[in-house]
Design an enzyme around this catalytic site. Sequence first.
Site, PDB file in Angstrom:
ATOM      1  CD  GLU A  94      -2.676   1.570   0.365  1.00 37.64           C
ATOM      2  OE1 GLU A  94      -3.623   0.845   0.097  1.00 37.64           O
ATOM      3  OE2 GLU A  94      -2.455   2.622  -0.259  1.00 37.64           O
TER       4      GLU A  94
ATOM      5  CG  ASP B 137      -7.764   4.392  -5.807  1.00 33.97           C
ATOM      6  OD1 ASP B 137      -8.550   4.654  -4.886  1.00 33.97           O
ATOM      7  OD2 ASP B 137      -6.540   4.248  -5.640  1.00 33.97           O
TER       8      ASP B 137
HETATM    9  C1  LIG Z   1     -10.379   2.728  -2.976  1.00 30.29           C
HETATM   10  S1  LIG Z   1      -9.062   2.261  -1.935  1.00 30.29           S
HETATM   11  C2  LIG Z   1      -9.590   0.668  -1.323  1.00 30.29           C
HETATM   12  C3  LIG Z   1      -8.942   0.314  -0.042  1.00 30.29           C
HETATM   13  C4  LIG Z   1      -9.342  -1.032   0.569  1.00 30.29           C
HETATM   14  N1  LIG Z   1      -8.928  -2.141  -0.252  1.00 30.29           N
HETATM   15  C5  LIG Z   1     -10.821  -1.086   0.837  1.00 30.29           C
HETATM   16  O1  LIG Z   1     -11.480  -1.984   0.283  1.00 30.29           O
HETATM   17  O2  LIG Z   1     -11.326  -0.249   1.621  1.00 30.29           O
HETATM   18  C6  LIG Z   1      -7.817   1.789  -3.106  1.00 30.29           C
HETATM   19  C7  LIG Z   1      -6.445   1.663  -2.483  1.00 30.29           C
HETATM   20  O3  LIG Z   1      -5.545   1.170  -3.464  1.00 30.29           O
HETATM   21  C8  LIG Z   1      -4.298   1.800  -3.254  1.00 30.29           C
HETATM   22  N2  LIG Z   1      -3.523   1.747  -4.517  1.00 30.29           N
HETATM   23  C9  LIG Z   1      -3.690   2.469  -5.641  1.00 30.29           C
HETATM   24  N3  LIG Z   1      -2.768   2.160  -6.544  1.00 30.29           N
HETATM   25  C10 LIG Z   1      -1.991   1.193  -5.992  1.00 30.29           C
HETATM   26  C11 LIG Z   1      -0.854   0.481  -6.435  1.00 30.29           C
HETATM   27  N4  LIG Z   1      -0.314   0.695  -7.639  1.00 30.29           N
HETATM   28  N5  LIG Z   1      -0.319  -0.444  -5.600  1.00 30.29           N
HETATM   29  C12 LIG Z   1      -0.832  -0.669  -4.377  1.00 30.29           C
HETATM   30  N6  LIG Z   1      -1.908  -0.006  -3.904  1.00 30.29           N
HETATM   31  C13 LIG Z   1      -2.477   0.905  -4.695  1.00 30.29           C
HETATM   32  C14 LIG Z   1      -4.643   3.225  -2.848  1.00 30.29           C
HETATM   33  O4  LIG Z   1      -3.596   3.876  -2.156  1.00 30.29           O
HETATM   34  C15 LIG Z   1      -5.879   2.990  -1.973  1.00 30.29           C
HETATM   35  O5  LIG Z   1      -5.537   2.867  -0.618  1.00 30.29           O
END
Ligand SMILES: C[S@@+](CC[C@H](N)C(=O)[O-])C[C@H]1O[C@@H](n2cnc3c(N)ncnc32)[C@H](O)[C@@H]1O
Length: 205
Positions: free
Chosen positions: A68, A116
């Site tokens: 993350e 996202d």
């Molecule tokens: C919409 S949030 C969902 C968080 C969690 N999985 C939930 O269900 O509540 C998406 C997460 O993906 C992470 N993220 C985005 N791009 C990423 C990447 N390339 N590698 C790892 N995490 C990533 C973001 O920082 C964010 O915390």
Amino acid sequence: MIRTYSSRAGRLSDTNRKYLDLSSKCLVELGYVPKSARPCALDIGFGDAKSFSEDVLVNQDIIFIGVEPYKKGFARAVEFYEKHLPKNLFLYNGCSIGYLKAAKQRFNFIRIHFPDPWPKKKHAKRRLISKEFLQLLSKRIVKKGQVQIVTDSAIYQDHIEEVIKAQDSLVLAENSFPISYKVSTFHDKGLKKGHTIKEYNLAKI
Ligand SMILES: C[S@@+](CC[C@H](N)C(=O)[O-])C[C@H]1O[C@@H](n2cnc3c(N)ncnc32)[C@H](O)[C@@H]1O
């Protein structure tokens, strides 16, 4: 490389900073390979770490590596580790694409919960799930490994379905994903908005 995450750090509390500065035993470097013989799951983007932490406690038979880039969520995951010392949790603060490219292991399971959605057309390039990303995932899972993607975004569901059709390394799996999960913060938001939650369980051909 186009970033798939926003640069928001979230306001970091003193507690967050304390855990971000800690040389915790759960922290791993690129290319880390767990020593345990237990199956290993890569959790991509665990957000605020609330549901992820519960999943780690409930599924002790699985080694979890959580990746993350979001600092505040990452700090919370380290805090959880320090308070509970689960033997099945490892954490990497950064982008999963870099982590996967540098990986020296194949994972049994990879899960991406509520990536996202970048719903605006002009931001579509920022979506994590792409043909190339699925091909990378397929290279990094074991023969009978599985990938799970869950989302409540109708736009992203259409996108994911198109991307699955556009590649031939991962297909929709017949068997269910074997790791249970609690309702996460973004899952809960989706349910409150009345969105349909879709789960894509993919297997290697
Ligand atoms: C919409 S949030 C969902 C968080 C969690 N999985 C939930 O269900 O509540 C998406 C997460 O993906 C992470 N993220 C985005 N791009 C990423 C990447 N390339 N590698 C790892 N995490 C990533 C973001 O920082 C964010 O915390």
